[in-house]
Design an enzyme around this catalytic site. Structure first.
Site, PDB file in Angstrom:
ATOM      1  N   LYS A   1     -10.173  -0.052  -2.478  1.00 14.02           N
ATOM      2  CA  LYS A   1     -10.034  -0.055  -0.945  1.00 14.02           C
ATOM      3  C   LYS A   1     -10.241   1.277  -0.140  1.00 14.02           C
ATOM      4  O   LYS A   1      -9.692   2.041  -0.077  1.00 14.02           O
ATOM      5  CB  LYS A   1      -8.891  -0.505  -0.542  1.00 14.02           C
ATOM      6  CG  LYS A   1      -8.406  -0.677   0.927  1.00 14.02           C
ATOM      7  CD  LYS A   1      -7.191  -1.176   1.417  1.00 14.02           C
ATOM      8  CE  LYS A   1      -6.695  -1.239   2.863  1.00 14.02           C
ATOM      9  NZ  LYS A   1      -5.456  -1.855   2.920  1.00 14.02           N
TER      10      LYS A   1
ATOM     11  N   ASP B   1       0.778  -1.230  -0.130  1.00 17.98           N
ATOM     12  CA  ASP B   1      -0.073  -0.100   0.015  1.00 17.98           C
ATOM     13  C   ASP B   1       0.837   1.336   0.199  1.00 17.98           C
ATOM     14  O   ASP B   1       1.579   1.627   1.001  1.00 17.98           O
ATOM     15  CB  ASP B   1      -1.136   0.126   1.327  1.00 17.98           C
ATOM     16  CG  ASP B   1      -1.938  -1.091   1.071  1.00 17.98           C
ATOM     17  OD1 ASP B   1      -1.845  -1.949   0.404  1.00 17.98           O
ATOM     18  OD2 ASP B   1      -2.981  -1.005   1.686  1.00 17.98           O
TER      19      ASP B   1
ATOM     20  N   LYS C   1      -6.998   3.052  -3.258  1.00 21.67           N
ATOM     21  CA  LYS C   1      -7.291   3.185  -1.959  1.00 21.67           C
ATOM     22  C   LYS C   1      -7.397   4.543  -1.369  1.00 21.67           C
ATOM     23  O   LYS C   1      -6.772   5.537  -1.870  1.00 21.67           O
ATOM     24  CB  LYS C   1      -6.139   2.506  -1.045  1.00 21.67           C
ATOM     25  CG  LYS C   1      -6.308   2.472   0.438  1.00 21.67           C
ATOM     26  CD  LYS C   1      -5.286   1.769   1.016  1.00 21.67           C
ATOM     27  CE  LYS C   1      -5.209   1.853   2.555  1.00 21.67           C
ATOM     28  NZ  LYS C   1      -4.096   1.139   3.041  1.00 21.67           N
TER      29      LYS C   1
END
Lengths: 282, 506, 313
Positions: free
Chosen positions: C249, C150, C213
Site C-alpha cells: 500500500k 494500519d 505500507k
C-alpha cells in the site's frame, strides 16, 4: 684483445641466441669488433613470453616506483658512461658525437623518469556527464610493446624509443639497431642493475629483415613502435599489425637531439584510455 | 536473505490440506497496455534519395539505387543511391576543395557556430529523427527518442564548443586538422554514429565524407538536410550511401587523410591492412564481448536491471553489449530467477510503439546469424531460456534469450553475436572472474556489480577494456571517451580524447 | 530455509527476527532509472480506462484529520460506495480508512457493501507511545469493527538498530489484530535510505505483516515510486522465500490518476498478475478517486473535466 660475444637480454637473463647464429660487427675499416647474436623468431617468442609475464606487475607498479627505476637507470648509465662512449666509437661515432650521445641518453632517462607520475594527470580527465554518474578517463599501459629501434641515433635513439614505453607501464621487446648493437646490449646490463624487474625490457640483436615479420605478426603483442623511414618496412609493419589490431606507432626522426625527440605525447602513444562510470546517489 | 535466521518458534513444515504452492510470478496479466504508436504524420521522407555531395543531392554516376526496408514490416521505405567509385571520387574532391578553400581557413569560433546550429536543428527535429531511426533500423522509439537522438544532438553541441579551444586540449602543441576524413558507420546507432564521427571532425577543422550503413541510410540523409539547413559551406560534409564496395572505395581513395570506422573486427582488420601503405591516420571501433560481473554483495535487483540493459538494449546490437554474464555462484540461481522474471516483462514488437522494449532485428541476415548462434548454443549444451512474449507475424524478431550453464570454451561465449542473447557463467573468486573476463581478444567494455568500493576499483582497474561500468551499464555521454583495447579497436571517440584522432600535433 | 517455510496464505508470526545483514542492498540511481522506465510506459485508450478502474477498486479512501466527525465519516462512506453514480460499471473503493474512534460509524455505514473498514492504530502517526498503549489502541479498533489495522513502526527504535524491538512490536500488534489484516506503515520518509526501506520491509513481513505500507501521509516525502519499488522487490523476495504473499500500500501524495497508473505499471512489471487485485494492493489516498473519475469521464466524453462535477466528500 678477445672478441667479446654480446648476448641477448631476455627475462632478466643474458642467453645466447637459441639459433646459434652470430654476426660479426666490424668497424668501418673492416676490423672485427665483437660477435653479435643473430636473434631468431624463437628468441623473440621467448622475449614476448617474458614481457607478458612481467606486464601485470609492472603495469600495476606505482608511478613513483617506475620513476625511481628510470632515474636509477640514468644513474647507472652515468656510472658507465665511458664504456658507452668507447662502444659508440667502436660503432663509428666520433668521440665528440659519442660523448654527446651518451650524455643525451642520460638526460632523456631523467626526463622520462620525471614524467612517470605526471603524464597520467596530463592525459586523464573527469568527464562532466549529464546523468548522475562519476565518470573519469585515465591512462593504462597498452601491454606488451614491440620496438624496432631506429637504425641511427645510437644509444640515444634506443633510449628515446624505449623510455616512453616503459615509463607508462608497458613491457617491451626491443630489436636493437644493426649498426649499434653493442651499446644496446651494454645498456641491457645497465637495466639489469637498475632494479628494473626481469622481463620488463627484453633486447634482441639481429637482422631487421628477418625479425620484422615476427615482431609485427605476434598475436600477443599489443603495440608496435616502428622507427625508421623505409616505406616498405613501414607498410609491412602496419599491414601485419592488423592481425590483432596492434597499435602501430611509426617514428621517423632525423635528429634525436631535437626538442621534438622527447615528449609526454610519446608516452601517450602506447597508452590506452579507460573510462570508468559509477553512479552518484542523488 | 534470512539464511541464518534463528530457528525458534514453531515450524509447521506444511499443512496437509494445501499442496506446496508453485512460487511463480505471472506476468501474463489481464491488464495490458494498448497499442501506443508514435505518430508518423510529421515525418517527411522522399521516395528516392541521391548522394549528398558538395552541398547538394545528386544522382549517382552509376545510376543505381537500392531499397532500404523497414525490418519491422519488411516494406520498402525509400530508394537510396548506390555510390560508385566515381561518386566517391566526387565526394572526396568536394571535401578536399572545401577543406582547402574554406573550412580549414575559417575562424574557429565561426566553425563552432555552424556545429552548434546543427545541434539545435537536430533538437528541433528530434521527433522526426526518432521516428525515422526506428522505422529504418528497427530500434524501439523509446530508445531512439530518449537515447540516440538526444545523444547525437549532444555530441554536436559538445564538440561545437571545442572548435575555438583546441590548443587547450593539447598543451604545448599546435593542433592542425588532418584533412579529409573518410568515415564509415554501422547500422546499430545510425544517427548517433554519424554524430560521433562528424562532430569532432568538423570541430577540429576537417571535412568529411561519411558513408552510412546500407540498411540504415535514412537518418544520415536527413542529417544532410540539416546540414543544408545549417548552411554549411558546400563540401564540408558529404554523405554517400552504398554497401561494402562504396566503403572500400572510400578507404582506398588516395586523397583521404583519415579513416574512421565503426563496425566488425573483421572489416576493421581489412581496413587496417588496406591503408598500411599509406600515411592515413585511422580510428577503429570494432566488436566486443563484454563481461558483466555480478558479485554476491551487489545490489542484486539493480544488477539485474543492468544485465537487462546490458544485453537487451537496442536488441543487443551493441558492440559494448554485456553479452557475457558472470555471476558469483552463491547468488547465481537467485540472479537467474530474477533475470527470467524480468525478461518476461519485456515487450517485443513494433519499434514505433512507445511501450516496446525490444524492437526488430536490423536485417534478415542478422536475424539468421543470431538464430544460428542460438542453435550453436543449444548444440554446445548450454541451457536455453527465452521469454514467452508474443512476436509479430511480419518482420525480423528475436525473443530475449538466455543461456545458462555456458562455459568459457563455448562459441556463444567467445564470439560476438550482436543480438539479444546472453551467455551466463558462474565464478567463485575475484581472480577467477578477472581472468575469465579478460580471456578474449576483445576489450571494449565491461561491467562490475558490487557494493564494495575497494573491490570496484580493483576490478575496474584489471579489466582490459576501454569502458568499464561499475554498478551501471551501457551509459554514454558526449563528454565521455569511448573505445576499445585489443581487437575492439584503436582510438577514442567522445570527450576530450575524441579530438586526438582528428588532429596532427606539431 | 525450507524447514521454516510457512505455507498458509494468511500471516502467522514469523519464526524469528530475520538477519538483516543478508538483505540485498539497494542502488538508488538504479532504482531511479527503473522508475523512470515505468513512467515512460504509455497507457492510453482501453488500457487507461481498465487501469483507472483497477485503481479505483484499490483505493483506501482515507480521512485522518483531528477534526474528523461521525458526519464527515458517514459522507465519506457514502462516497466510497457511490463514487460517481453518473458513470455505469464503476467499482467501489477497497476500504475506508479512519481513526479508531470513528471505526464504529464507518462499520455501520459500510455494512454489506463489501467495503472494508480500515483503521490506523498504534499512536498514529508518530508511533511514539508505549507498546501497551499501542496494543490497547489496536484491540480497541478491532473491537469497534475494523477489518484492517494500519500500524506504524517505531522508526526511532529502527534507527538505533533495535530491530528485535521493532519486530516484536509488529508481531504483538499482529496478534492483537486477531482476524483483522495488519498493514505495517514503514514511514519511509523517516527512514532516510532505500537500504533502510528494504530492511524495514523484510522485518515487517517476517514479523507477520499482511501488507506493508509506505507512509502515514503526515510526513514528507510520503509515497514515492522509488520506495514503492524497493518494497515490491522485498515482497517478491519474501514470496519466493516463504511462499507467502504480502500486500502493498503506497499512501500519501498520490492524488493524480497518471501517477497512480505509474504505480500500477510498476506493480504489473514487478509482481505481476497475482497482486493486481484490491486483496493485495491498495492506494492510501483522499483525493485520488476524483481525479481518476475525471479521467474516466474524459476518456468517455473526450472532454476535459472540472472538479465541480465530482463530489468532494
Amino acid at each position: 684483445m678477445i672478441l667479446k660475444t654480446y648476448k641477448l637480454y631476455i627475462g632478466g637473463k643474458f642467453p645466447r641466441t637459441e639459433s646459434g647464429r652470430y654476426d660479426i660487427l666490424k668497424t668501418s675499416r673492416g676490423a672485427a669488433v665483437a660477435n653479435i647474436c643473430r636473434g631468431s623468431r624463437k628468441d623473440f617468442r621467448e622475449a614476448v613470453v617474458a614481457a607478458r609475464s612481467a606486464a601485470e606487475k609492472w603495469g600495476a607498479a606505482s608511478a613513483f616506483l617506475r620513476g625511481q627505476i628510470l632515474y636509477r637507470m640514468a644513474e647507472m648509465l652515468q656510472g658507465r658512461a665511458s664504456q658507452f662512449v668507447q662502444e659508440l666509437e667502436l660503432q663509428g661515432f666520433t668521440l665528440r658525437a659519442a660523448s654527446r650521445n651518451t650524455e643525451a641518453s642520460i638526460d632523456r632517462l631523467v626526463y622520462y623518469a620525471g614524467w612517470a607520475d605526471k603524464f597520467q594527470q596530463m592525459f586523464s580527465s573527469v568527464n562532466p556527464v549529464s546523468s548522475s554518474h562519476f565518470n573519469f578517463s585515465m591512462c593504462e599501459p597498452t601491454g606488451v610493446v614491440a620496438v624496432l629501434a631506429p637504425g641511427e641515433g645510437g644509444l640515444l635513439g634506443l633510449v628515446s624509443c624505449l623510455a616512453p614505453v616503459i615509463v607508462g607501464g608497458n613491457t617491451c621487446t626491443l630489436l636493437a639497431s644493426q649498426s649499434t648493437p653493442l651499446t644496446a646490449i651494454t645498456f641491457a646490463e645497465v637495466l639489469h642493475g637498475s632494479d628494473l624487474p626481469a622481463g620488463v625490457v627484453n633486447i634482441l640483436t639481429g637482422r631487421r629483415d628477418e625479425l620484422l615479420e615476427p615482431f609485427s605478426t605476434h598475436m600477443d603483442v599489443n603495440a608496435i613502435v616502428y622507427c625508421g623511414s623505409d616505406s616498405k618496412e613501414r607498410q609491412e609493419t602496419r599491414f601485419n599489425a592488423a592481425g590483432n589490431v596492434k597499435r602501430t606507432v611509426c617514428r621517423h626522426l632525423r635528429d634525436w637531439y631535437s626538442p621534438d625527440a622527447q615528449s609526454p605525447y610519446m608516452i601517450a602513444d602506447t597508452q590506452e584510455i579507460k573510462t570508468t562510470w559509477h553512479p552518484i546517489d542523488t | 536473505m534470512g539464511k541464518t535466521r534463528r530457528k525458534t518458534g514453531t515450524t509447521t513444515p506444511r499443512k496437509s490440506r494445501s499442496p506446496r504452492p508453485v512460487r511463480k510470478l505471472k506476468f501474463a496479466t489481464d491488464w495490458t497496455y494498448s497499442a501506443a504508436p508514435e505518430s508518423t504524420d510529421h515525418v517527411r521522407l522522399e521516395s528516392r534519395y541521391g548522394l549528398f555531395i558538395d552541398g547538394k543531392f545528386s544522382e549517382p554516376r552509376s545510376g543505381r539505387y537500392f531499397a532500404t526496408i523497414s525490418p519491422s514490416t519488411e516494406k520498402k521505405i525509400a530508394d537510396v543511391a548506390d555510390a560508385s567509385t566515381a561518386d566517391v571520387g566526387r565526394a572526396v574532391k568536394a571535401a578536399r576543395r572545401a577543406f582547402d578553400g574554406t573550412w580549414s581557413k575559417m575562424k574557429p569560433s565561426e566553425r563552432g557556430k555552424y556545429i552548434f546550429r546543427i545541434a539545435r536543428i537536430i533538437q528541433e527535429r528530434a521527433r522526426e529523427f526518432a521516428v525515422v531511426e526506428s522505422m529504418d533500423g528497427g530500434k524501439p522509439i523509446r530508445e531512439s527518442r530518449d537515447v540516440d537522438i538526444p545523444l547525437a544532438a549532444g555530441h554536436f553541441f559538445y564538440y561545437a564548443g571545442w572548435a575555438d579551444k583546441l590548443p587547450y586540449a593539447f598543451p604545448c602543441r599546435d593542433p592542425k586538422p588532418v584533412g579529409v576524413a573518410g568515415q564509415i558507420i554501422p547500422w546499430n546507432f545510425p544517427l548517433l554514429m554519424a554524430a560521433w564521427k562528424i562532430a569532432p571532425a568538423l570541430a577540429t577543422g576537417n571535412t568529411v565524407v561519411l558513408k552510412p550503413a546500407e540498411t540504415t541510410p535514412l537518418t544520415a540523409l536527413k542529417l544532410a538536410e540539416v546540414i543544408q539547413e545549417a548552411d554549411l559551406p558546400p563540401g564540408v560534409v558529404n554523405i554517400i550511401t552504398g554497401a561494402g564496395e562504396t566503403g572500400a572505395a572510400l578507404v582506398n581513395h588516395p586523397d583521404v587523410d583519415k579513416i574512421a570506422f565503426t563496425g566488425s573486427t573483421e572489416v576493421g582488420k581489412i581496413i587496417q591492412k588496406a591503408i598500411a601503405g599509406s600515411k592515413k591516420k585511422f580510428t577503429l571501433e570494432l566488436g566486443g564481448k563484454a563481461a558483466n560481473i555480478v558479485f554476491e554483495d551487489a545490489a542484486i535487483d539493480q544488477a539485474v536491471e543492468g544485465i537487462v540493459n546490458g544485453i537487451f538494449f537496442n536488441q543487443g546490437h551493441v558492440c559494448c553489449a554485456g553479452s557475457r554474464l558472470f555471476v558469483q555462484e552463491s547468488v547465481a540461481d537467485d540472479v537467474v530467477r530474477r533475470l527470467k522474471d524480468r525478461m518476461e516483462t519485456l515487450i517485443v514488437g513494433d519499434p514505433l510503439d512507445k511501450n516496446t522494449d525490444i524492437g526488430a532485428i536490423n536485417s534478415k541476415p542478422q536475424l539468421e546469424k543470431i538464430r544460428e548462434y542460438i542453435q550453436i548454443g543449444q548444440d554446445e549444451g548450454a541451457e536455453i531460456y527465452q521469454s514467452s512474449c508474443p512476436l509479430p507475424a511480419k518482420g525480423y524478431w528475436c525473443r530475449p534469450t538466455l543461456f545458462t550453464k555456458a562455459s568459457q570454451s563455448h562459441r556463444i561465449v567467445q564470439e560476438e553475436i550482436f543480438g539479444p542473447v546472453l551467455a551466463v557463467q558462474t565464478f567463485r573468486t575475484v581472480e577467477e572472474v578477472i581472468e575469465k573476463a579478460n580471456n578474449t581478444p576483445y576489450g571494449l567494455s565491461g561491467g562490475v556489480w558490487t557494493d564494495k568500493g575497494a573491490k570496484i576499483f580493483k576490478i575496474t582497474g584489471k579489466l582490459r577494456a576501454g569502458v568499464v561500468w561499475a554498478n551501471t551499464f551501457n551509459m554514454f555521454d558526449p563528454s565521455s571517451p569511448f573505445g576499445g583495447y585489443k581487437e575492439s579497436g584503436v582510438g577514442r571517440e567522445g570527450g576530450l580524447h575524441g579530438l586526438l584522432p582528428y588532429v596532427n600535433l606539431s | 530455509m525450507s524447514s521454516l517455510q510457512t505455507l498458509s496464505m494468511t500471516a502467522t508470526p514469523s519464526a524469528g527476527v530475520p538477519d538483516l545483514s543478508r538483505v540485498p542492498c539497494v542502488d538508488a540511481v538504479g532504482i531511479e532509472e527503473r522508475c523512470s522506465r515505468f513512467q515512460t510506459r504509455s497507457i492510453k485508450k482501453e488500457s487507461k480506462v481498465a487501469g483507472l478502474k483497477h485503481v479505483l477498486s484499490m483505493i483506501d479512501l482515507t480521512t485522518l484529520e483531528g477534526q474528523d466527525t461521525p458526519g464527515k465519516v458517514r459522507q465519506l462512506c457514502y462516497k466510497a460506495q457511490h463514487l460517481h453514480d453518473a458513470l455505469p460499471r464503476i467499482p467501489h473503493v477497497a476500504a475506508v480508512c479512519v481513526y479508531p474512534t470513528l471505526v464504529r460509524v464507518a462499520h455501520k455505514e459500510l455494512e454489506g457493501s463489501g467495503i472494508k473498514v480500515a483503521s490506523v492504530a498504534t499512536a498514529f502517526p508518530s508511533g511514539q507511545a508505549s507498546k501497551k498503549v499501542k496494543i490497547t489502541d489496536t484491540k480497541f479498533a478491532v473491537s469497534e469493527g475494523a477489518d484492517e489495522v494500519d500500524m506504524v513502526i517505531s522508526r526511532g527504535e529502527f534507527h538505533r538498530g533495535e530491530y528485535t524491538y521493532v519486530f516484536d512490536e509488529i508481531a504483538e500488534v499482529k496478534q492483537a489484530c486477531g482476524a483483522a489484516h495488519l498493514k505495517v506503515i514503514l514511514e519511509t520518509g523517516e527512514l532516510s535510505t532505500l537500504d533502510n526501506v528494504r530492511r524495514a520491509s523484510v522485518l515487517a513481513m517476517h514479523a507477520g505483516a499482511d501488507f506493508i505500507k509506505t507512509s502515514t501521509g503526515k510526513i514528507e516525502p510520503a509515497a514515492t515510486l522509488q520506495v514503492a519499488l524497493v518494497m515490491l522487490q522485498a515482497i517478491r523476495d519474501f514470496y519466493y522465500e516463504t511462499g507467502r504473499m504480502v500486500g502493498m500500500k503506497p499512501a500519501g501524495g498520490i492524488s493524480r490518476a497518471k501517477l497512480a497508473l505509474h504505480y500500477l505499471v510498476m506493480l504489473r512489471e514487478t509482481l505481476g498478475q497475482q497482486w493486481m487485485t484490491p486483496r493485495w494492493y491498495r492506494f492510501g489516498a483522499s483525493r485520488l478517486a476524483n481525479d481518476v473519475l475525471m479521467q474516466i469521464v474524459k476518456e468517455q466524453t473526450g472532454r476535459y473535466q472540472s472538479l465541480d462535477y465530482f463530489s468532494k466528500d
